[in-house]
Design an enzyme around this catalytic site. Structure first.
Site, short mmCIF file in Angstrom:
data_model
loop_
_atom_site.label_atom_id
_atom_site.label_comp_id
_atom_site.label_asym_id
_atom_site.label_seq_id
_atom_site.Cartn_x
_atom_site.Cartn_y
_atom_site.Cartn_z
N ASP A 67 25.16 -14.28 13.54
CA ASP A 67 25.67 -14.52 12.16
C ASP A 67 26.08 -16.12 11.76
O ASP A 67 27.20 -16.53 12.70
CB ASP A 67 26.87 -13.68 11.83
CG ASP A 67 26.55 -12.29 11.56
OD1 ASP A 67 27.09 -11.44 12.12
OD2 ASP A 67 25.66 -11.95 10.51
N MET A 120 24.15 -17.66 6.71
CA MET A 120 24.86 -17.62 5.31
C MET A 120 25.21 -19.09 5.16
O MET A 120 26.43 -19.60 5.53
CB MET A 120 26.05 -16.69 5.69
CG MET A 120 25.76 -15.19 5.74
SD MET A 120 26.90 -14.19 6.75
CE MET A 120 26.28 -14.41 8.31
N ASP A 158 23.60 -4.43 6.46
CA ASP A 158 24.52 -5.32 7.30
C ASP A 158 25.90 -5.54 6.71
O ASP A 158 26.28 -5.67 5.79
CB ASP A 158 23.88 -6.76 7.28
CG ASP A 158 24.79 -7.63 8.08
OD1 ASP A 158 24.66 -8.94 8.17
OD2 ASP A 158 25.20 -7.21 9.27
N HIS A 190 21.64 -9.97 16.44
CA HIS A 190 21.99 -10.56 15.15
C HIS A 190 23.00 -11.66 15.25
O HIS A 190 24.10 -11.38 15.56
CB HIS A 190 22.44 -9.35 14.14
CG HIS A 190 22.67 -9.56 12.73
ND1 HIS A 190 21.81 -9.45 11.68
CD2 HIS A 190 23.81 -10.27 12.12
CE1 HIS A 190 22.21 -9.82 10.49
NE2 HIS A 190 23.67 -10.26 10.88
N SER A 223 25.30 -7.31 15.97
CA SER A 223 25.73 -8.43 15.65
C SER A 223 27.01 -8.89 16.34
O SER A 223 27.89 -8.31 16.84
CB SER A 223 26.41 -8.23 14.26
OG SER A 223 27.36 -9.11 13.78
N MET A 259 23.34 -6.55 2.30
CA MET A 259 24.82 -6.68 2.38
C MET A 259 25.64 -5.74 2.03
O MET A 259 25.63 -5.31 0.83
CB MET A 259 25.34 -8.07 2.27
CG MET A 259 24.58 -9.22 2.73
SD MET A 259 24.79 -9.40 4.62
CE MET A 259 26.57 -9.28 4.58
N GLY A 264 34.30 -6.33 10.87
CA GLY A 264 35.19 -5.22 10.70
C GLY A 264 35.61 -4.93 9.38
O GLY A 264 36.85 -4.42 9.18
N HIS A 269 20.91 -14.71 10.87
CA HIS A 269 21.36 -14.50 9.68
C HIS A 269 22.11 -15.66 9.03
O HIS A 269 23.12 -16.06 9.42
CB HIS A 269 22.18 -13.30 9.67
CG HIS A 269 23.10 -12.76 8.32
ND1 HIS A 269 23.77 -11.98 7.91
CD2 HIS A 269 22.50 -13.51 6.96
CE1 HIS A 269 24.34 -11.76 6.77
NE2 HIS A 269 23.36 -12.83 6.20
N MET A 309 27.39 -18.92 9.93
CA MET A 309 28.35 -19.30 8.58
C MET A 309 28.54 -20.78 8.45
O MET A 309 29.13 -21.45 9.51
CB MET A 309 29.37 -18.58 8.69
CG MET A 309 29.05 -17.10 8.98
SD MET A 309 30.58 -15.95 8.75
CE MET A 309 29.94 -14.61 9.20
C1 DX5 Z 1 29.32 -10.55 7.89
C2 DX5 Z 1 28.08 -10.45 8.92
C3 DX5 Z 1 27.87 -9.02 9.66
C4 DX5 Z 1 29.06 -8.73 10.37
C5 DX5 Z 1 28.88 -7.19 11.13
O1 DX5 Z 1 29.15 -11.29 7.11
O2 DX5 Z 1 26.93 -10.90 8.29
O3 DX5 Z 1 26.58 -9.37 10.30
O4 DX5 Z 1 29.12 -9.33 11.66
O5 DX5 Z 1 30.03 -6.70 11.66
P1 DX5 Z 1 30.76 -5.37 10.96
O6 DX5 Z 1 29.57 -4.26 11.71
O7 DX5 Z 1 32.03 -5.26 12.08
O8 DX5 Z 1 30.68 -5.34 9.68
ZN ZN Z 2 24.91 -10.61 9.49
#
Ligand code: DX5
Ligand code: ZN
Length: 225
Positions: A37, A70, A177, A35, A10, A139, A147, A68, A39
């Site tokens: 993300d 969101m 994830d 991956h 990610s 999730m 983090g 991904h 948003m």
């Molecule tokens: C959170 C994301 C994850 C996140 C994972 O909303 O969908 O992909 O970036 O990062 P870590 O491994 O730091 O939880």
């Molecule tokens: Zn993600």
């Protein structure tokens, strides 16, 4: 059934000022996929990037891209992420659009669909679509930030999806994830996770990522052998 863990990087916690180099660092470190993300500041309380960033990074690696999404309106945007170079487009079952329509739109774009579910959402919500997607993304944090700590209460949901997959003889992959690191990757893989997404556990390491990726992969293997 023995399953091979896939380590998916990610990039949310990477240095966005040097994104192509950060993806190359993960690729050189031996990850299996990237991956991304996405948003929209509406479905989740954070705003990251759109197709233009996916397209830019796409030019720098041949690794599979898992976008991904969101976002609240995946139906309107899925094809743009397909055109930008995503290989797998994962949207949320909690999004505003009709799930069957989004899966059909992704299939029409020639890419593979995946479906994600947030921690409060039960496994039953995705069972009607299990045979139509390549990936179910569980999730293990509330989406929006990297983090965060792994929510171990999601392990039974993983096991339930894994059991349903076996019962159907389905080849669907299960993704995990959020909060996946050396302490949690074993339990996540043992509970049924194949695609193990890791962000801060990876990008908090400076320099060569190969030892970190190898340690994560070994910890996953160790849990099921
Ligand atoms: C959170 C994301 C994850 C996140 C994972 O909303 O969908 O992909 O970036 O990062 P870590 O491994 O730091 O939880
Ligand atoms: Zn993600």
């Amino acid at each position: 059934m023995s399953r091979v863990p896939e380590i998916s990087a990610s990039i949310l916690n990477a240095d966005f000022g040097r994104l192509a180099e950060e993806v190359a660092r993960a690729e050189d470190g031996g990850v299996d996929s990237v991956h991304l993300d996405v948003m929209d500041g509406h479905f989740v309380d954070n705003l990251t990037f759109g197709p233009v960033v996916v397209e830019s990074v796409r030019r720098h690696t041949a690794l599979p891209f898992h976008s991904h999404l969101m976002i609240s309106n995946p139906l309107a945007l899925a094809s743009r992420f397909a055109d930008a170079g995503s290989d797998l487009i994962v949207f949320h079952v909690e999004a505003d659009d009709d799930v069957d329509a989004v899966i059909a739109a992704i299939e029409r774009s020639g890419k593979r669909p995946g479906i994600a579910l947030n921690p409060p959402t039960p496994a039953e919500a995705v069972l009607p679509y299990l045979d139509r997607v390549d990936l179910v993304l569980v999730m293990t944090v509330n989406p929006g930030w990297g983090g965060q700590p792994f929510i171990a209460e999601m392990l039974p949901k993983l096991r339930a999806l894994d059991a349903e997959r076996d019962r159907r003889g389905s080849s669907v992959r299960i993704g995990v994830d959020g909060g996946v690191n050396l302490e949690t990757i074993g339990a996540a893989h043992d509970a049924g996770g194949d695609v193990l997404v890791t962000g801060s556990a990876l990008y908090s390491t400076p320099g060569d990522l190969a030892p970190t990726v190898a340690a994560l992969r070994a910890a996953a293997h160790a849990a099921t052998t």
